[in-house]
Scaffold this active site. Structure first.
Site, mmCIF file in Angstrom:
data_model
loop_
_atom_site.group_PDB
_atom_site.id
_atom_site.type_symbol
_atom_site.label_atom_id
_atom_site.label_comp_id
_atom_site.label_asym_id
_atom_site.label_seq_id
_atom_site.Cartn_x
_atom_site.Cartn_y
_atom_site.Cartn_z
ATOM 1 N N GLY A 6 -3.033 -3.628 -2.437
ATOM 2 C CA GLY A 6 -3.330 -4.251 -1.146
ATOM 3 C C GLY A 6 -4.587 -3.670 -0.522
ATOM 4 C CB VAL A 8 -3.568 -0.498 3.717
ATOM 5 C CG1 VAL A 8 -3.236 0.954 4.062
ATOM 6 C CG2 VAL A 8 -3.828 -1.287 4.986
ATOM 7 N N GLY A 9 -3.699 0.053 0.709
ATOM 8 C CA GLY A 9 -3.422 0.935 -0.424
ATOM 9 C C GLY A 9 -4.640 1.165 -1.305
ATOM 10 C CB SER A 100 2.173 -2.991 11.815
ATOM 11 O OG SER A 100 1.736 -4.025 12.652
ATOM 12 C CB SER A 101 -0.775 -2.375 16.436
ATOM 13 O OG SER A 101 -1.202 -3.632 15.941
ATOM 14 C CB CYS A 102 3.379 -6.059 15.310
ATOM 15 S SG CYS A 102 4.332 -5.596 13.861
ATOM 16 C CE1 TYR A 129 5.318 -5.884 7.959
ATOM 17 C CE2 TYR A 129 4.208 -5.646 10.079
ATOM 18 C CZ TYR A 129 4.285 -5.361 8.735
ATOM 19 O OH TYR A 129 3.350 -4.550 8.156
ATOM 20 C CE LYS A 133 5.402 -1.995 7.867
ATOM 21 N NZ LYS A 133 5.159 -1.145 6.701
ATOM 22 N N PRO A 156 -1.471 1.928 12.199
ATOM 23 C CG PRO A 156 -2.004 1.474 10.002
ATOM 24 C CD PRO A 156 -0.840 1.629 10.919
ATOM 25 C CB THR A 157 -5.606 -0.965 15.438
ATOM 26 O OG1 THR A 157 -5.770 -2.104 16.282
ATOM 27 C CG2 THR A 157 -6.896 -0.720 14.668
ATOM 28 C CG LEU A 159 -5.759 -1.935 9.282
ATOM 29 C CD1 LEU A 159 -4.698 -1.491 8.287
ATOM 30 C CD2 LEU A 159 -6.696 -0.796 9.600
ATOM 31 C CG HIS A 172 -3.441 -10.509 9.599
ATOM 32 N ND1 HIS A 172 -3.131 -9.921 8.384
ATOM 33 C CD2 HIS A 172 -2.348 -10.364 10.365
ATOM 34 C CE1 HIS A 172 -1.899 -9.446 8.431
ATOM 35 N NE2 HIS A 172 -1.400 -9.702 9.617
ATOM 36 N NE ARG A 180 -10.114 -22.126 10.794
ATOM 37 C CZ ARG A 180 -9.529 -21.930 11.971
ATOM 38 N NH1 ARG A 180 -8.769 -20.869 12.147
ATOM 39 N NH2 ARG A 180 -9.706 -22.769 12.952
#
Length: 300
Positions: A6, A8-9, A100-102, A129, A133, A156-157, A159, A172, A180
């Site tokens: 991914g 991040v990884g 995650s920031s969520c 989700y 977390k 993290p915020t 990314l 995202h 787009r």
């Protein structure tokens, strides 16, 4: 290293290689299904890792989170439960869990301080989700309290960066806009329609900066609860769109579809805890967007 393919990884993996680490243990999800308790148990027994970065997760944007609520809750809980428990069973020296920031309440004060966790209701669309977390954070804290495990959690915020997900439906906002605008430029479209009013504010961190912060915290941070990773700076979705439009070189118009949801009005991380430890981001948004767009072009 869970989740090395991914965005991040792969950034953490590159950082560890740059720092000279060679004995890096990785498996693709096709080889090791982290949702499978027995498979994870066997893997840890066989490899005996000393340090674990838990960056594997089922992720997606508003649409995916809302449509696949059961999948997001079950699969993320399963991954975390299996990896965190086996890290304890097999005597892992240190584990880092990435959230995650969520996780923060939808209407929490801004900027988001670590202590705002569980002080109010979550954003409804990605609640499953977020709950997974939050469970991961509490699990790391519980294993620290009960067994003395050095398990830490970082949040993290938003990314972006190399190996981002540009899927037309499940990406995202930032990668979706890159795609787009690029498509509109190539097709000669007169306008690009953007969901919502363009007024919500968002913060973005380049994934390689996140990897640098994770490497730094793996060496310097050892506490219960969590620590935010971000830039401490944000901008409106409209300003983000204008920036991406300029970088892509699209010359048409922007149109905002205010019948579509805006999501949370603002999501800015308070990073004073991280700054106090001595770490700050290096890659500013304009520079990072140029790198991300080039990566998109190289892969599409």
């Amino acid at each position: 290293m869970a989740g090395h393919r991914g965005m991040v990884g792969s950034a953490i993996y590159r950082k560890l290689q740059q720092e000279g680490y060679q004995n890096l243990i990785v498996r693709t999800s096709a080889v090791l299904d982290l949702r499978n308790q027995k498979a994870v148990e066997d893997f840890f027994e066989e490899t005996k890792p000393e340090y674990v970065f838990l960056a594997a997760a089922k992720v997606g944007g508003i649409l995916a989170n809302n449509c696949y609520r059961a999948d997001f809750l079950y699969e993320n809980l399963a991954i975390q439960n299996n990896v965190i428990h086996q890290a304890y069973v097999n005597g892992v020296k240190k584990l880092m869990f990435l959230g995650s920031s969520c996780i923060y309440p939808k209407l929490a004060p801004q900027p988001l301080k670590e202590e705002y966790l569980l002080t109010g209701p979550l954003e409804e669309t990605n609640e499953p989700y977020a709950i997974a977390k939050i469970a991961g954070i509490k699990m790391c804290d519980a294993y620290r309290a009960q067994y003395g495990c050095d398990f830490i959690s970082v949040m993290p915020t938003n990314l972006y960066g190399y190996n981002d997900n540009y899927h037309p439906e499940n990406s995202h906002v930032l990668p979706a806009l890159i795609r787009r605008f690029d498509e509109a430029k190539k097709s000669g479209a007169k306008e690009v329609v953007i969901w919502g009013s363009g007024k919500p504010m968002r913060e973005f961190l380049f994934a390689d900066d996140l990897a640098d912060a994770c490497y730094f915290l793996m060496q310097t941070y050892s506490e219960p609860h969590l620590i935010n990773i971000g830039t401490g700076e944000d901008l409106t979705i409209k300003d983000l769109a204008l920036l991406i439009k300029a970088i892509v070189g699209y010359e048409g118009e922007l149109a905002f579809d205010s019948t579509k949801p805006d999501g949370t009005p603002r999501k800015l991380m308070d990073v004073s805890k991280l700054h106090a430890l001595g770490w700050k981001h290096r890659i500013e948004l304009r520079e990072g967007l140029k790198l991300a767009y080039q990566d998109f072009l190289d892969k599409n």
